[in-house]
Design an enzyme around this catalytic site. Structure first.
Site, PDB file in Angstrom:
ATOM      1  N   SER A 152       0.880  -1.165   0.030  1.00  0.00           N
ATOM      2  CA  SER A 152      -0.045  -0.029   0.068  1.00  0.00           C
ATOM      3  C   SER A 152       0.828   1.155   0.017  1.00  0.00           C
ATOM      4  CB  SER A 152      -0.904   0.030   1.274  1.00  0.00           C
ATOM      5  OG  SER A 152      -1.334   1.082   1.513  1.00  0.00           O
ATOM      6  N   TYR A 195      -2.046  -1.405  10.388  1.00  0.00           N
ATOM      7  CA  TYR A 195      -2.319  -1.596   8.937  1.00  0.00           C
ATOM      8  C   TYR A 195      -0.961  -0.918   8.390  1.00  0.00           C
ATOM      9  CZ  TYR A 195      -3.930  -1.078   4.072  1.00  0.00           C
ATOM     10  OH  TYR A 195      -4.097  -1.177   2.665  1.00  0.00           O
TER      11      TYR A 195
HETATM   12  P1  NAD Z   1     -11.359  -5.964  -0.047  1.00  0.00           P
HETATM   13  O1  NAD Z   1     -12.180  -5.913   1.292  1.00  0.00           O
HETATM   14  O2  NAD Z   1     -12.313  -5.634  -1.346  1.00  0.00           O
HETATM   15  O3  NAD Z   1     -10.967  -7.380  -0.501  1.00  0.00           O
HETATM   16  C1  NAD Z   1     -10.300  -8.224   0.564  1.00  0.00           C
HETATM   17  C2  NAD Z   1     -10.196  -9.662   0.086  1.00  0.00           C
HETATM   18  O4  NAD Z   1      -9.710 -10.280   1.232  1.00  0.00           O
HETATM   19  C3  NAD Z   1     -11.665 -10.245   0.069  1.00  0.00           C
HETATM   20  O5  NAD Z   1     -11.577 -11.238  -0.770  1.00  0.00           O
HETATM   21  C4  NAD Z   1     -11.839 -10.976   1.362  1.00  0.00           C
HETATM   22  O6  NAD Z   1     -12.696 -12.035   1.502  1.00  0.00           O
HETATM   23  C5  NAD Z   1     -10.303 -11.364   1.687  1.00  0.00           C
HETATM   24  N1  NAD Z   1      -9.986 -11.501   3.135  1.00  0.00           N
HETATM   25  C6  NAD Z   1     -10.149 -10.771   4.120  1.00  0.00           C
HETATM   26  N2  NAD Z   1     -10.085 -11.576   5.462  1.00  0.00           N
HETATM   27  C7  NAD Z   1      -9.820 -12.645   4.974  1.00  0.00           C
HETATM   28  C8  NAD Z   1      -9.072 -13.968   5.444  1.00  0.00           C
HETATM   29  N3  NAD Z   1      -8.974 -14.093   6.905  1.00  0.00           N
HETATM   30  N4  NAD Z   1      -8.781 -15.205   5.062  1.00  0.00           N
HETATM   31  C9  NAD Z   1      -8.884 -14.952   3.768  1.00  0.00           C
HETATM   32  N5  NAD Z   1      -9.317 -13.989   3.072  1.00  0.00           N
HETATM   33  C10 NAD Z   1      -9.727 -12.888   3.577  1.00  0.00           C
HETATM   34  O7  NAD Z   1     -10.043  -5.167   0.115  1.00  0.00           O
HETATM   35  P2  NAD Z   1      -9.369  -4.470  -1.210  1.00  0.00           P
HETATM   36  O8  NAD Z   1      -9.423  -3.027  -0.996  1.00  0.00           O
HETATM   37  O9  NAD Z   1      -9.413  -5.029  -2.432  1.00  0.00           O
HETATM   38  O10 NAD Z   1      -7.875  -4.914  -0.577  1.00  0.00           O
HETATM   39  C11 NAD Z   1      -6.971  -5.915  -1.132  1.00  0.00           C
HETATM   40  C12 NAD Z   1      -5.554  -5.550  -0.801  1.00  0.00           C
HETATM   41  O11 NAD Z   1      -5.236  -4.404  -1.383  1.00  0.00           O
HETATM   42  C13 NAD Z   1      -5.397  -5.466   0.751  1.00  0.00           C
HETATM   43  O12 NAD Z   1      -4.034  -6.099   1.115  1.00  0.00           O
HETATM   44  C14 NAD Z   1      -5.500  -4.075   1.168  1.00  0.00           C
HETATM   45  O13 NAD Z   1      -4.469  -3.763   2.190  1.00  0.00           O
HETATM   46  C15 NAD Z   1      -4.806  -3.665  -0.538  1.00  0.00           C
HETATM   47  N6  NAD Z   1      -4.752  -2.131  -0.504  1.00  0.00           N
HETATM   48  C16 NAD Z   1      -6.150  -1.716  -0.937  1.00  0.00           C
HETATM   49  C17 NAD Z   1      -6.368  -0.300  -0.879  1.00  0.00           C
HETATM   50  C18 NAD Z   1      -7.697   0.437  -1.061  1.00  0.00           C
HETATM   51  O14 NAD Z   1      -7.715   1.584  -1.382  1.00  0.00           O
HETATM   52  N7  NAD Z   1      -8.742  -0.508  -1.297  1.00  0.00           N
HETATM   53  C19 NAD Z   1      -5.028   0.562  -1.087  1.00  0.00           C
HETATM   54  C20 NAD Z   1      -4.034   0.098  -0.756  1.00  0.00           C
HETATM   55  C21 NAD Z   1      -3.815  -1.370  -0.673  1.00  0.00           C
END
Ligand code: NAD
Length: 268
Positions: A150, A163
């Site tokens: 991130s 985080y």
């Molecule tokens: P999201 O909530 O849409 O998806 C998260 C996914 O992780 C889902 O499929 C969920 O089922 C799965 N998950 C959560 N807990 C779990 C567990 N215990 N076991 C198995 N699966 C699990 O989130 P996102 O925004 O798509 O985030 C995905 C990645 O990108 C994360 O690592 C997040 O930190 C990172 N990220 C997101 C953003 C953003 O702005 N959305 C920015 C930077 C980084």
């Protein structure tokens, strides 16, 4: 960017994407499938919705798509997921560590269970998947590991201690693995997105609107995108295409990198 570019650059490769039942992970899985890879998706959710998501990947792109429900809190389940992918697909050539959760609180009020869960899901699961998948990559002499960090792997924001700590840890892990496999045709890199409008961020918009007593539109403009100079969300497809690029031959020499995709956030 609405269309996924379809190529066959990854034909014959098998990919495992953690946390891919929604958001960025699903976008990554679909982008890899669009480039010809078979995929195993993983994550939480309703069984019928997950099955529809899995079946849509096969219908849209023609390769195989499997699902494994390993909980990223559980090392044993993670090892079973990697072993199942190797048995059912034949290999794990591409590993994308994407599963992640967020919790926002001042550190002196941060619930201990939330701290432990964020470190376990966002960081420790990457150790388990890499440890389990790397021997097969070494044996086949090819591999790609991509860790979803991130912008918060590079810089901090208040109230996100677990985080930010986990994502900084992911970058340290990425660099260490990259050095350990540097003389092989395997690479390990991290992608550092800014804000992407996924369920994870939708939750934050609602929470912040309550805390700041603002409308959701105000929160998006003045809180969420305050740090992001281009003032727009990163598109999931942009991240998917970067992953495809990192898996291709043009990225053979990119190893140990932390690639910011955040509209200039960390350029400040
Ligand atoms: P999201 O909530 O849409 O998806 C998260 C996914 O992780 C889902 O499929 C969920 O089922 C799965 N998950 C959560 N807990 C779990 C567990 N215990 N076991 C198995 N699966 C699990 O989130 P996102 O925004 O798509 O985030 C995905 C990645 O990108 C994360 O690592 C997040 O930190 C990172 N990220 C997101 C953003 C953003 O702005 N959305 C920015 C930077 C980084």
């Amino acid at each position: 960017m609405s269309n996924i570019l379809q190529t066959d650059i990854l034909k014959g490769k098998n990919a495992l994407v953690t946390g891919s039942t929604s958001g960025i992970g699903l976008g990554m899985a679909r982008a890899l499938a669009s480039a010809g890879a078979n995929v195993m998706i993983n994550g939480l959710g309703e069984a019928d919705e997950i099955e529809a998501t899995r079946a849509a990947i096969e219908a849209d792109f023609g390769g195989r798509a499997l699902f494994h429900g390993a909980n990223m809190l559980n090392g044993e389940e993670i090892r079973d997921m990697v072993a199942t992918a190797e048995a059912e697909l034949g290999s794990v050539d591409i590993l994308i560590n994407n599963a992640g959760i967020q919790y926002v609180s001042a550190i002196d009020e941060f619930p201990e269970d939330k701290w432990q869960a964020i470190i376990a899901i966002n960081l420790v699961s990457n150790f388990h998947t890499i440890k389990a998948a790397l021997p097969g990559m070494k044996a086949r002499n090819w591999g790609r590991i991509i860790n979803l960090a991130s912008a918060h792997g590079l810089v901090a924001s208040p109230y996100k201690s677990a985080y930010v700590a986990a994502k900084h840890g992911v970058l340290g892990l990425t660099k260490t693995v990259a050095l350990e496999i540097a003389e092989t045709p395997i690479t390990c890199n991290a992608i550092c997105p800014g804000y992407v409008r996924t369920p994870l961020v939708e939750g934050q918009i609602k929470d912040q609107a309550k805390v700041h007593k603002m409308s959701e539109e105000q929160v998006i403009r003045d809180v969420i995108l305050a740090a992001q100079p281009n003032k727009r969300f990163v598109e999931i497809e942009e991240l998917g295409q970067l992953a495809v690029f990192l898996c291709g031959p043009a990225a053979n020499s990119i190893n140990g990198a932390s690639l910011p995709v955040e509209g200039g956030w960390t350029a400040r």
